[in-house]
Motif scaffolding. Structure first.
Motif, PDB file in Angstrom:
ATOM      1  N   UNK A 412     -31.500   3.023   0.513  1.00  0.00           N
ATOM      2  CA  UNK A 412     -31.925   3.599   1.784  1.00  0.00           C
ATOM      3  C   UNK A 412     -31.212   2.808   2.873  1.00  0.00           C
ATOM      4  N   UNK A 413     -30.319   3.443   3.562  1.00  0.00           N
ATOM      5  CA  UNK A 413     -29.469   2.745   4.508  1.00  0.00           C
ATOM      6  C   UNK A 413     -28.095   2.511   3.919  1.00  0.00           C
ATOM      7  N   UNK A 414     -27.324   1.671   4.569  1.00  0.00           N
ATOM      8  CA  UNK A 414     -25.929   1.482   4.174  1.00  0.00           C
ATOM      9  C   UNK A 414     -25.795   0.705   2.873  1.00  0.00           C
ATOM     10  N   UNK A 415     -26.557  -0.360   2.715  1.00  0.00           N
ATOM     11  CA  UNK A 415     -26.461  -1.186   1.518  1.00  0.00           C
ATOM     12  C   UNK A 415     -27.856  -1.581   1.050  1.00  0.00           C
ATOM     13  N   UNK A 416     -27.928  -1.997  -0.201  1.00  0.00           N
ATOM     14  CA  UNK A 416     -29.190  -2.452  -0.781  1.00  0.00           C
ATOM     15  C   UNK A 416     -29.256  -3.971  -0.693  1.00  0.00           C
ATOM     16  N   UNK A 417     -30.326  -4.502  -0.081  1.00  0.00           N
ATOM     17  CA  UNK A 417     -30.572  -5.942  -0.068  1.00  0.00           C
ATOM     18  C   UNK A 417     -31.421  -6.270  -1.292  1.00  0.00           C
ATOM     19  N   UNK A 418     -30.884  -7.021  -2.258  1.00  0.00           N
ATOM     20  CA  UNK A 418     -31.592  -7.207  -3.525  1.00  0.00           C
ATOM     21  C   UNK A 418     -32.622  -8.329  -3.510  1.00  0.00           C
ATOM     22  N   UNK A 419     -32.726  -9.080  -2.415  1.00  0.00           N
ATOM     23  CA  UNK A 419     -33.474 -10.330  -2.437  1.00  0.00           C
ATOM     24  C   UNK A 419     -34.800 -10.242  -1.685  1.00  0.00           C
ATOM     25  N   UNK A 420     -35.766 -11.038  -2.152  1.00  0.00           N
ATOM     26  CA  UNK A 420     -37.064 -11.196  -1.492  1.00  0.00           C
ATOM     27  C   UNK A 420     -37.304 -12.696  -1.333  1.00  0.00           C
ATOM     28  N   UNK A 421     -38.310 -13.040  -0.535  1.00  0.00           N
ATOM     29  CA  UNK A 421     -38.659 -14.442  -0.330  1.00  0.00           C
ATOM     30  C   UNK A 421     -39.829 -14.840  -1.228  1.00  0.00           C
ATOM     31  N   UNK A 422     -39.680 -15.963  -1.913  1.00  0.00           N
ATOM     32  CA  UNK A 422     -40.776 -16.569  -2.669  1.00  0.00           C
ATOM     33  C   UNK A 422     -40.781 -18.052  -2.312  1.00  0.00           C
ATOM     34  N   UNK A 423     -41.840 -18.489  -1.641  1.00  0.00           N
ATOM     35  CA  UNK A 423     -41.902 -19.885  -1.228  1.00  0.00           C
ATOM     36  C   UNK A 423     -40.756 -20.299  -0.338  1.00  0.00           C
ATOM     37  N   UNK A 424     -40.273 -19.378   0.468  1.00  0.00           N
ATOM     38  CA  UNK A 424     -39.175 -19.672   1.387  1.00  0.00           C
ATOM     39  C   UNK A 424     -37.793 -19.533   0.786  1.00  0.00           C
ATOM     40  N   UNK A 425     -37.695 -19.259  -0.526  1.00  0.00           N
ATOM     41  CA  UNK A 425     -36.399 -19.142  -1.204  1.00  0.00           C
ATOM     42  C   UNK A 425     -36.064 -17.671  -1.413  1.00  0.00           C
ATOM     43  N   UNK A 426     -34.838 -17.281  -1.090  1.00  0.00           N
ATOM     44  CA  UNK A 426     -34.398 -15.908  -1.361  1.00  0.00           C
ATOM     45  C   UNK A 426     -34.119 -15.769  -2.848  1.00  0.00           C
ATOM     46  N   UNK A 427     -34.783 -14.782  -3.486  1.00  0.00           N
ATOM     47  CA  UNK A 427     -34.764 -14.637  -4.938  1.00  0.00           C
ATOM     48  C   UNK A 427     -34.600 -13.169  -5.312  1.00  0.00           C
ATOM     49  N   UNK A 428     -34.208 -12.940  -6.554  1.00  0.00           N
ATOM     50  CA  UNK A 428     -34.205 -11.598  -7.118  1.00  0.00           C
ATOM     51  C   UNK A 428     -35.584 -11.308  -7.703  1.00  0.00           C
ATOM     52  N   UNK A 429     -36.212 -10.189  -7.335  1.00  0.00           N
ATOM     53  CA  UNK A 429     -37.493  -9.822  -7.945  1.00  0.00           C
ATOM     54  C   UNK A 429     -37.278  -9.274  -9.345  1.00  0.00           C
ATOM     55  N   UNK A 430     -38.392  -9.125 -10.097  1.00  0.00           N
ATOM     56  CA  UNK A 430     -38.267  -8.636 -11.471  1.00  0.00           C
ATOM     57  C   UNK A 430     -38.178  -7.117 -11.557  1.00  0.00           C
ATOM     58  N   UNK A 431     -38.288  -6.434 -10.430  1.00  0.00           N
ATOM     59  CA  UNK A 431     -38.087  -4.985 -10.348  1.00  0.00           C
ATOM     60  C   UNK A 431     -37.348  -4.696  -9.051  1.00  0.00           C
ATOM     61  N   UNK A 432     -36.670  -3.549  -8.942  1.00  0.00           N
ATOM     62  CA  UNK A 432     -36.033  -3.206  -7.668  1.00  0.00           C
ATOM     63  C   UNK A 432     -37.075  -3.087  -6.556  1.00  0.00           C
ATOM     64  N   UNK A 433     -36.670  -3.409  -5.346  1.00  0.00           N
ATOM     65  CA  UNK A 433     -37.571  -3.285  -4.200  1.00  0.00           C
ATOM     66  C   UNK A 433     -37.695  -1.797  -3.873  1.00  0.00           C
ATOM     67  N   UNK A 434     -38.899  -1.241  -4.100  1.00  0.00           N
ATOM     68  CA  UNK A 434     -39.084   0.215  -4.104  1.00  0.00           C
ATOM     69  C   UNK A 434     -38.734   0.863  -2.774  1.00  0.00           C
ATOM     70  N   UNK A 435     -39.091   0.227  -1.656  1.00  0.00           N
ATOM     71  CA  UNK A 435     -38.865   0.880  -0.366  1.00  0.00           C
ATOM     72  C   UNK A 435     -37.437   0.707   0.148  1.00  0.00           C
ATOM     73  N   UNK A 436     -36.541   0.178  -0.712  1.00  0.00           N
ATOM     74  CA  UNK A 436     -35.147   0.023  -0.318  1.00  0.00           C
ATOM     75  C   UNK A 436     -34.221   0.962  -1.092  1.00  0.00           C
ATOM     76  N   UNK A 437     -34.779   1.786  -1.984  1.00  0.00           N
ATOM     77  CA  UNK A 437     -33.951   2.704  -2.760  1.00  0.00           C
ATOM     78  C   UNK A 437     -34.534   4.105  -2.697  1.00  0.00           C
ATOM     79  N   UNK A 438     -33.632   5.097  -2.766  1.00  0.00           N
ATOM     80  CA  UNK A 438     -34.055   6.493  -2.855  1.00  0.00           C
ATOM     81  C   UNK A 438     -34.148   6.868  -4.327  1.00  0.00           C
ATOM     82  N   UNK A 439     -35.168   7.604  -4.679  1.00  0.00           N
ATOM     83  CA  UNK A 439     -35.367   7.968  -6.075  1.00  0.00           C
ATOM     84  C   UNK A 439     -36.356   7.030  -6.732  1.00  0.00           C
TER      85      UNK A 439
END
Length: 712
Positions: A412-439
């Motif tokens: 959704x948008x130009x590019x997909x940002x794959x990272x989330x914050x956990x304890x202040x660290x940018x990390x990859x979640x164990x599933x895609x971030x749902x509100x950042x993808x279509x479908x």
């Protein structure tokens, strides 16, 4: 005069080799030749075999055990440059991992376990074997990845000199407390206090002979003589071989039931046998160097040169095999490792480290390696196209003309940002971030990272065309994907067919435990220790309790320790398993209930594993509590570990020699000078691929690895 058009590059894959290539190509000082750089990655994570993500309670979930070795100069230099570019002290001061020293910590304790189920009836003291041996490799004053690149490789002469020096060094450590800056190998946490006089005398004799041999080697290496003169210079070494062997045999007779003495003997035998073999086979003067014995199996080579029977099952040898997953087809009875690579890897690991023999990451590998590289590369203008599965490379006469892909999901948008914050660290979640993808992602998100898995609804087939979407291609996927995505290249080039046939891969398995008791209460020999050479089916264990503080457990269920287990996965087990992850679950439960006692004695009783020690849902009991832990089978072609089977080194293709003018290769499966599966080999290969596209020397700005004259 018109300047040449900058060339656009498509990088296929998102592991360390791919990102190392993108890093060098995107260097602002080199962008006069390079235009757009686009990384195409299947699924939502970067990292390949090194990918990790964050699950429930912010816990770190890895593909397996990931530690960095102290000889990884190029990989460390890349990460140091990456953290410097991010400048998190200024741009992200709330992040607890701001510098490379925040990301990595030295881990000098290496446990070399002995599997009591292995038969050693012909060996001294076989009835009184210790469960594990902790080798304390004292940190030295150097640091990995220093900015000045030293292109000089470790030669066979230097390999032997360091090994012989270690013998003398260890001999001193047996008789005196360790001092700072010295390597200490001990069967106990501290050296035994009072060796018997006869043993001490024999040790001194062996040490003096080792020093003499080391001095002869140093003189030979410094002479710069031609091959004929160097061959003549080997005579003193040949003369020292006999008394060294006699000293070894004397020590063997004195071993008895003492585990410290047995380990001492095994170390001396390994070094003496290596000296004999290298001199006898002429490897000090052969222009092929250690590659001259690439076709021979490591233990077969040691046996041919008279190694004692104890050495073949010594933790010093088995530890190298286990760390390199050197079991053909995953069968633990078929240990297979190239002799030249085995010697070289042993030397690099034990004698070539900077700072510490091991360095552990202070969060997940995705957190401290791949997320920072993603952000730094994005800042440099590199574009990431996630959810792009590579289906086929289509060659023309001399170039790659088309790349066919499947777009699994659209951002959704130009590019997909794959990272989330956990304890202040940018990390990859164990599933895609749902509100950042279509479908809608599959019910099992890992299917997005599985070749041949169900294709999400709404997927799209796309083609990239040479001259429009790319000019050059970097194939940076694992070799397991080559037959599936490069079938036409394999059909047209016999070298590719030979590489696919000869360069082996193996599936791996791992599980992680979060436990309510500390490392000491569980019986681990040291906090942060890595144990290898242990019982199958999970022969390598690591204390990872330093990660507790970067996870986010509730107070009432906060673990006191974290322990990882991993090993190869037997192909015969996979063949009968519809769901390999389920098979890992069953093997892990059986292992904990019946085989883990030597590693975690405090977690077991005569009736089996104490399941209540696991953190997790309180309403589960017995082995059902394992269901709250994490386990994985790495069976996808892109996840399989690349091996160094005897003879396979000759079948590898160099990063700059693909046979197609606009295609460079990157991965630890290429012929990059360090032909073993590891992060460092992937980094070196990626840098060489970038150098090829930049028309620079293959070894430009790369710390060198041994490379024979006839292959440069």
């Amino acid at each position: 005069m018109t300047e040449p058009r900058r060339r656009d590059v498509a990088v296929l894959g998102g592991g360390m080799a791919a990102l190392a290539t993108a890093w060098r190509l995107s260097d602002p000082a080199r962008r006069d030749r390079i235009g757009r750089i686009t990384v195409y990655q299947r699924g939502w994570r970067l990292g390949g075999k090194g990918a990790s993500s964050r699950g429930i309670n912010g816990r770190i979930e890895e593909h397996g055990l990931h530690v960095w070795l102290g000889y990884y100069d190029n990989a460390f230099r890349l990460m140091r440059d990456c953290y410097d570019a991010l400048d998190r002290e200024r741009t992200d001061p709330e992040c607890p991992i701001r510098t490379w020293t925040d990301a990595f910590s030295p881990a000098p304790a290496v446990g070399l376990a002995s599997d009591p189920h292995e038969s050693r009836s012909d060996q001294p003291g076989s009835g009184h074997r210790e469960r594990q041996w902790t080798a304390m490799f004292t940190p030295n004053s150097t640091l990995p990845g220093e900015p000045v690149v030293d292109a000089a490789p470790m030669t066979p002469v230097e390999l032997l000199t360091r090994g012989l020096t270690l013998v003398a060094d260890f001999a001193r450590s047996v008789e005196a407390p360790p001092t700072a800056g010295r390597v200490v190998l001990s069967a106990r946490r501290t050296p035994p206090p009072g060796p018997a006089p006869g043993w001490a005398i024999a040790i001194r004799q062996a040490a003096n002979l080792a020093v003499a041999a080391a001095l002869e080697l140093s003189a030979l290496g410094a002479s710069g003589a031609d091959a004929a003169a160097a061959s003549a210079g080997l005579d003193p070494l040949v003369g020292l071989g006999a008394p060294l062997s006699a000293a070894r045999d004397q020590l063997r007779r004195m071993v008895g039931d003492d585990p410290a003495r047995r380990r001492w003997f095994e170390l001396l035998d390994l070094v003496v046998t290596s000296l004999r073999g290298i001199v006898t086979d002429g490897l000090l003067v052969d222009p092929r160097g250690l590659r001259a014995i690439d076709g021979e199996e490591f233990c077969d080579w040691l046996r041919r040169h008279g190694a004692a029977s104890e050495t073949f099952s010594s933790p010093l040898v088995l530890g190298v095999y286990d760390l390199a997953f050197a079991a053909q087809d995953g069968d633990p009875s078929r240990r297979r490792f190239s002799a030249g690579t085995g010697l070289y890897l042993s030397a690099l690991m034990y004698f070539g480290y900077h700072g510490s023999i091991f360095w552990k990451m202070n969060a997940g590998m995705g957190d401290v390696v791949f997320a920072p590289l993603h952000d730094a590369l994005r800042d440099r203008g590199v574009r990431f196209e996630f959810f792009h599965q590579v289906d086929e490379l289509v060659p023309g006469d001399t170039t790659i003309d088309t790349i066919r892909l499947t777009r699994q999901l659209s951002p959704i948008g130009d590019t997909y940002d794959p990272l989330v914050r956990v304890g202040g660290v940018r990390c990859f979640p164990d599933v895609p971030v749902a509100d950042r993808v279509a479908g809608v992602a599959p019910e099992r998100p890992r299917e997005l990272e599985t070749h041949g898995g169900p294709t999400p609804a709404g997927h799209e087939s796309i083609e990239l065309v040479r001259g429009e979407d790319f000019d050059d291609v970097v194939l940076a996927m694992s070799i397991g994907m080559v037959p599936l995505t490069c079938a036409r290249l394999v059909e047209r080039d016999p070298r590719w067919a030979e590489m696919v046939r000869r360069v082996g891969t193996v599936a791996t398995q791992s599980f992680q435990l979060w436990m309510r008791e500390s490392d000491a209460e569980l019986g681990l020999p040291a906090t942060g220790v890595t144990l290898t050479g242990g019982r199958k089916p999970f022969d390598t264990t690591a204390s990872m309790s330093h990660l507790i503080d970067v996870e986010q457990w509730p107070h009432e269920d906060r673990p006191k320790s974290i322990v990882y287990f991993c090993s190869t996965l037997d192909e015969r087990d996979i063949a009968g398993e519809a769901h390999p992850d389920d098979g890992v679950h069953g093997r892990a439960v059986h292992f904990l209930d019946h085989l883990v006692e030597p590693v975690l004695p405090g977690a077991t009783t005569p009736d089996g594993f104490r399941w209540e020690v696991l953190c997790g849902e309180a309403d589960r009991a017995g082995s059902d509590r394992f269901d709250t832990q994490y386990w994985t089978a790495n069976v996808d072609p892109s996840d399989r570990y690349v091996q160094s089977l005897p003879g396979s080194g000759r079948a590898r293709i160099r990063p700059d020699d693909s046979g197609w003018s606009n295609l460079a290769l990157a991965g630890d499966w290429t012929d990059c000078g360090l032909n073993v599966g590891c992060i460092e080999a992937a980094t070196v290969s990626g840098l060489q691929a970038a150098n090829a596209l930049l028309d620079r020397d293959r070894w430009d700005a790369i710390s060198g690895y041994w490379e024979p004259i006839d292959r440069r």
